[in-house]
Each structure stands twice: as C-alpha cells, then as structure tokens.
Design a protein around this motif. Structure first.
Motif, PDB file in Angstrom:
ATOM      1  N   ILE A 205      28.496  -9.433  -6.144  1.00  0.00           N
ATOM      2  CA  ILE A 205      29.832  -8.848  -6.480  1.00  0.00           C
ATOM      3  C   ILE A 205      29.779  -7.344  -6.516  1.00  0.00           C
ATOM      4  CG2 ILE A 205      31.958  -8.987  -7.885  1.00  0.00           C
ATOM      5  CD1 ILE A 205      30.572 -12.022  -8.703  1.00  0.00           C
ATOM      6  N   GLY A 206      30.471  -6.522  -5.979  1.00  0.00           N
ATOM      7  CA  GLY A 206      30.258  -5.283  -5.899  1.00  0.00           C
ATOM      8  C   GLY A 206      29.512  -4.587  -5.059  1.00  0.00           C
ATOM      9  N   LEU A 207      30.092  -3.847  -3.954  1.00  0.00           N
ATOM     10  CA  LEU A 207      29.100  -3.477  -2.842  1.00  0.00           C
ATOM     11  C   LEU A 207      29.048  -2.037  -2.819  1.00  0.00           C
ATOM     12  CD1 LEU A 207      30.452  -6.096  -0.211  1.00  0.00           C
ATOM     13  CD2 LEU A 207      28.326  -6.297  -1.396  1.00  0.00           C
ATOM     14  N   GLY A 208      28.760  -1.387  -3.955  1.00  0.00           N
ATOM     15  CA  GLY A 208      28.717  -0.213  -4.028  1.00  0.00           C
ATOM     16  C   GLY A 208      27.141   0.349  -3.720  1.00  0.00           C
ATOM     17  N   ARG A 209      26.662   1.350  -4.105  1.00  0.00           N
ATOM     18  CA  ARG A 209      25.309   2.001  -3.768  1.00  0.00           C
ATOM     19  C   ARG A 209      24.387   0.634  -4.286  1.00  0.00           C
ATOM     20  NH1 ARG A 209      25.557   7.158  -6.393  1.00  0.00           N
ATOM     21  NH2 ARG A 209      26.754   5.848  -7.630  1.00  0.00           N
ATOM     22  N   PHE A 210      24.182   0.356  -5.278  1.00  0.00           N
ATOM     23  CA  PHE A 210      23.493  -0.638  -5.967  1.00  0.00           C
ATOM     24  C   PHE A 210      23.535  -1.732  -5.379  1.00  0.00           C
ATOM     25  CE2 PHE A 210      22.238  -3.413  -9.549  1.00  0.00           C
ATOM     26  CZ  PHE A 210      20.852  -3.123  -9.661  1.00  0.00           C
TER      27      PHE A 210
ATOM     28  N   ASP B 281      33.607  -8.001  -2.572  1.00  0.00           N
ATOM     29  CA  ASP B 281      34.194  -6.845  -3.041  1.00  0.00           C
ATOM     30  C   ASP B 281      35.688  -6.769  -3.022  1.00  0.00           C
ATOM     31  OD1 ASP B 281      32.517  -3.707  -3.318  1.00  0.00           O
ATOM     32  OD2 ASP B 281      34.835  -3.799  -3.301  1.00  0.00           O
ATOM     33  N   ASN B 282      36.521  -6.154  -3.813  1.00  0.00           N
ATOM     34  CA  ASN B 282      37.956  -6.396  -3.875  1.00  0.00           C
ATOM     35  C   ASN B 282      38.346  -4.965  -2.668  1.00  0.00           C
ATOM     36  OD1 ASN B 282      37.487  -4.045  -5.532  1.00  0.00           O
ATOM     37  ND2 ASN B 282      38.705  -4.725  -6.936  1.00  0.00           N
TER      38      ASN B 282
ATOM     39  N   LYS C 188      34.547  -2.115   2.124  1.00  0.00           N
ATOM     40  CA  LYS C 188      33.275  -2.217   1.734  1.00  0.00           C
ATOM     41  C   LYS C 188      32.863  -3.609   2.155  1.00  0.00           C
ATOM     42  CE  LYS C 188      31.598   0.877  -0.894  1.00  0.00           C
ATOM     43  NZ  LYS C 188      32.350   1.339  -2.109  1.00  0.00           N
TER      44      LYS C 188
ATOM     45  N   THR D 168      37.719 -10.531 -11.292  1.00  0.00           N
ATOM     46  CA  THR D 168      38.177 -11.194 -12.440  1.00  0.00           C
ATOM     47  C   THR D 168      39.282 -12.023 -12.285  1.00  0.00           C
ATOM     48  OG1 THR D 168      39.984  -9.154 -12.212  1.00  0.00           O
ATOM     49  CG2 THR D 168      37.852  -8.639 -13.074  1.00  0.00           C
TER      50      THR D 168
ATOM     51  N   ILE E 128      29.048  -4.114 -10.432  1.00  0.00           N
ATOM     52  CA  ILE E 128      30.470  -3.495 -10.623  1.00  0.00           C
ATOM     53  C   ILE E 128      29.967  -2.216 -11.423  1.00  0.00           C
ATOM     54  CG2 ILE E 128      32.585  -3.319 -11.581  1.00  0.00           C
ATOM     55  CD1 ILE E 128      32.939  -6.388 -10.827  1.00  0.00           C
ATOM     56  N   GLY E 129      30.200  -1.013 -11.013  1.00  0.00           N
ATOM     57  CA  GLY E 129      29.795   0.081 -11.369  1.00  0.00           C
ATOM     58  C   GLY E 129      30.549   0.485 -12.812  1.00  0.00           C
ATOM     59  N   ASP E 130      31.486   1.613 -12.313  1.00  0.00           N
ATOM     60  CA  ASP E 130      32.064   2.010 -13.407  1.00  0.00           C
ATOM     61  C   ASP E 130      32.967   1.208 -14.210  1.00  0.00           C
ATOM     62  OD1 ASP E 130      31.089   4.572 -12.746  1.00  0.00           O
ATOM     63  OD2 ASP E 130      32.628   5.169 -11.148  1.00  0.00           O
TER      64      ASP E 130
ATOM     65  N   ALA F 281      36.075  -4.792 -16.077  1.00  0.00           N
ATOM     66  CA  ALA F 281      36.030  -5.760 -14.682  1.00  0.00           C
ATOM     67  C   ALA F 281      34.444  -6.478 -14.923  1.00  0.00           C
ATOM     68  CB  ALA F 281      36.156  -4.993 -13.424  1.00  0.00           C
TER      69      ALA F 281
ATOM     70  N   GLU G 227      19.970   3.406 -12.982  1.00  0.00           N
ATOM     71  CA  GLU G 227      19.826   4.696 -13.033  1.00  0.00           C
ATOM     72  C   GLU G 227      18.995   5.209 -14.145  1.00  0.00           C
ATOM     73  OE1 GLU G 227      23.227   3.500 -12.788  1.00  0.00           O
ATOM     74  OE2 GLU G 227      24.139   4.264 -10.948  1.00  0.00           O
TER      75      GLU G 227
HETATM   76  P1  ADP Z   1      27.507   2.170  -7.440  1.00  0.00           P
HETATM   77  O1  ADP Z   1      27.304   3.313  -8.460  1.00  0.00           O
HETATM   78  O2  ADP Z   1      26.336   0.911  -7.608  1.00  0.00           O
HETATM   79  O3  ADP Z   1      27.812   2.784  -6.083  1.00  0.00           O
HETATM   80  P2  ADP Z   1      30.343   1.632  -7.582  1.00  0.00           P
HETATM   81  O4  ADP Z   1      31.096   1.687  -9.103  1.00  0.00           O
HETATM   82  O5  ADP Z   1      30.514   2.755  -6.538  1.00  0.00           O
HETATM   83  O6  ADP Z   1      29.049   1.383  -7.932  1.00  0.00           O
HETATM   84  O7  ADP Z   1      30.797   0.356  -6.864  1.00  0.00           O
HETATM   85  C1  ADP Z   1      31.123  -0.946  -7.338  1.00  0.00           C
HETATM   86  C2  ADP Z   1      31.723  -1.813  -6.427  1.00  0.00           C
HETATM   87  O8  ADP Z   1      32.376  -2.920  -7.167  1.00  0.00           O
HETATM   88  C3  ADP Z   1      32.847  -0.694  -5.485  1.00  0.00           C
HETATM   89  O9  ADP Z   1      32.549  -1.194  -4.307  1.00  0.00           O
HETATM   90  C4  ADP Z   1      34.189  -1.832  -5.935  1.00  0.00           C
HETATM   91  O10 ADP Z   1      34.999  -1.805  -5.015  1.00  0.00           O
HETATM   92  C5  ADP Z   1      33.797  -3.254  -6.465  1.00  0.00           C
HETATM   93  N1  ADP Z   1      34.630  -3.792  -7.582  1.00  0.00           N
HETATM   94  C6  ADP Z   1      35.116  -3.202  -8.686  1.00  0.00           C
HETATM   95  N2  ADP Z   1      35.860  -3.907  -9.380  1.00  0.00           N
HETATM   96  C7  ADP Z   1      35.819  -5.103  -8.637  1.00  0.00           C
HETATM   97  C8  ADP Z   1      36.570  -6.244  -8.610  1.00  0.00           C
HETATM   98  N3  ADP Z   1      37.350  -6.671  -9.900  1.00  0.00           N
HETATM   99  N4  ADP Z   1      36.156  -7.103  -7.925  1.00  0.00           N
HETATM  100  C9  ADP Z   1      35.489  -7.460  -6.729  1.00  0.00           C
HETATM  101  N5  ADP Z   1      34.749  -6.019  -6.638  1.00  0.00           N
HETATM  102  C10 ADP Z   1      35.031  -4.948  -7.558  1.00  0.00           C
END
Ligand code: ADP
Length: 219
Positions: free
Chosen positions: A9-14, A33-34, A38, A55, A75-77, A81, A122
C-alpha cells in the motif's frame, strides 16, 4: 500450501521498490495507491494494481484483503493515513504487517496497534552510509537492536596475516568474529587459529560500543 500473497500500500519510492523486487522474485503482489498515475506505473509490474484509498475499510474488504498473507504499508508523509491503514489491516486479520515509520512517535503508535515489523529505511540507510563514510573498509552495518549490531569490514594491513587469537578480538573488544569471506569462500565458524588475509571480509557481531572500539583499533 498455496503461494503467499502480498499487498503493498503506497507506491512511492520505498513501496514501489518493494513491489518491484517482490514481483521480480515471482511473488504475487497486489499494488495499491490512491494516485491513479502511480497505479498505472505498476500495472505491468505487479500481479494486480488498483486505485484505492487504504483508509477506507470497505474498499479494502472489497479487494479481498482477507486472503492476503503479508501487507506492507509504505505510506510516507501522511502519518495519519499510515496509522489508520495499519489499524484497518490489523482488524481484517492479516497475519503479517510491515509498516514504514516516519518518526519515533509514529513507531510508538504502530507498536501499540500491533504492526509486526516497523522499518525506518531512511534512518537505517543513513546510518549504514555514515559508517561507510567513516571508513571505506566498513562495507555494511546492520542494526540488531538499539545497542547491538553486525558489521562487515574489509581486512586491511592491521589484520593481515594475523590469526583471530593473535588479534584477541573477543578479549580486547568483546566482539565476536562470526564469519570470514575470502573471494567466493565463506567460513562460517572461524577457529581461533584461522589466519586473516588483507582483503578478507570479516563479519563481526557485538555491542555498538565494542564494535566502535574494534573499528578504531583494527579497521
Ligand atoms: P516515499 O518517501 O517512499 O516516496 P511517498 O510519501 O512519496 O513515500 O509515497 C507514499 C505513497 O502512498 C504515495 O504514492 C501516495 O499516493 C500513497 N498514499 C498516501 N495515502 C494513501 C492512502 N490513503 N491510500 C493509498 N495510497 C496512499
């Protein structure tokens, strides 16, 4: 036993990197991811890639989440969530949950709600890199607990031609040499009279304080 099913869940860098690696290893991965963009990026990578807000408990139920063996919450920042997602996933009865923590407060909450594994990519990578910056002979560094680590060091002149007992590593520094790698060979139960050669890779376990003394004296 059927194949283990993973959800990221969450397809950011990590999360994206975990998803790619699991898929590359032939694992069945549900990528979520929402953010539509992504998800599109992962359509060809993961077994299934879907847009969903994690969520939203009903949305996760509808995705058949109960059948997933291991969920990675990346989910990063958005700490809120991440916590809410972990709570929902836990309530759905998933047996193993790994969560990326953003800070110590986040980690404490994740522990309380029953995350099985909490990772700080990190922070941990920063520590590993700091150790290799201090000495180019420190190749890797793995934290076992707040106070204990395993380090992988390259033997230089100070260890060249010496046996483990000559160097007296256990008595002088309180650390243990657990393995010696030489080229492709790995000696996983080194004896006191095994000779270390320059260029060997020595794997040492101990308290951070003791490892630090060992590094200063011999690496
Ligand atoms: P990283 O530092 O690993 O790159 P990010 O914060 O950039 O982390 O990536 C987090 C990912 O989680 C984002 O692609 C974001 O769209 C996704 N995300 C955040 N909130 C939700 C949520 N409620 N449901 C699904 N995906 C989410």
């Amino acid at each position: 036993m059927g194949k283990r099913l993973y959800a990221v869940i969450g397809l950011g860098r990590f999360g994206g990197s975990i998803c790619k690696e699991l898929s590359r290893e032939g694992m069945e991965v549900l990528a979520i991811d929402n953010d539509e963009e992504k998800v599109n990026e992962f359509k060809e990578v993961a077994s299934h890639a879907v847009i969903a807000d994690s969520t939203d408990e009903i949305a996760l139920r509808d995705l058949g989440f109960r059948n997933i063996d291991h969920v990675i919450v990346a989910i990063g920042d958005n700490v809120h969530a991440s916590i809410l997602t972990t709570l929902i996933v836990k309530e759905l009865g998933i047996s193993t949950i790994t969560v990326k923590a953003q800070n110590d407060y986040h980690e404490k909450v994740l522990e309380k709600i029953g995350a099985d594994e909490i990772v700080h990519p990190e922070r941990d990578m920063g520590r590993r890199i700091a150790h290799s910056i201090i000495s180019s002979n420190i190749l890797d560094y793995l934290e076992l607990s707040d106070e204990h680590s395993v380090v992988e060091v390259k033997a230089g002149d100070r260890m060249d031609g010496e046996t483990i007992i000559d160097l007296d590593i256990r008595a002088r520094f309180g650390c243990n040499v657990v393995a010696i790698k030489r080229g492709k060979d790995i000696n996983v139960s080194p004896m006191a009279d095994d000779v270390i050669e320059k260029g060997d890779i020595i794997i040492v376990i101990g308290s951070d304080k003791d490892i630090h003394r060992f590094e200063k004296a011999l690496v």
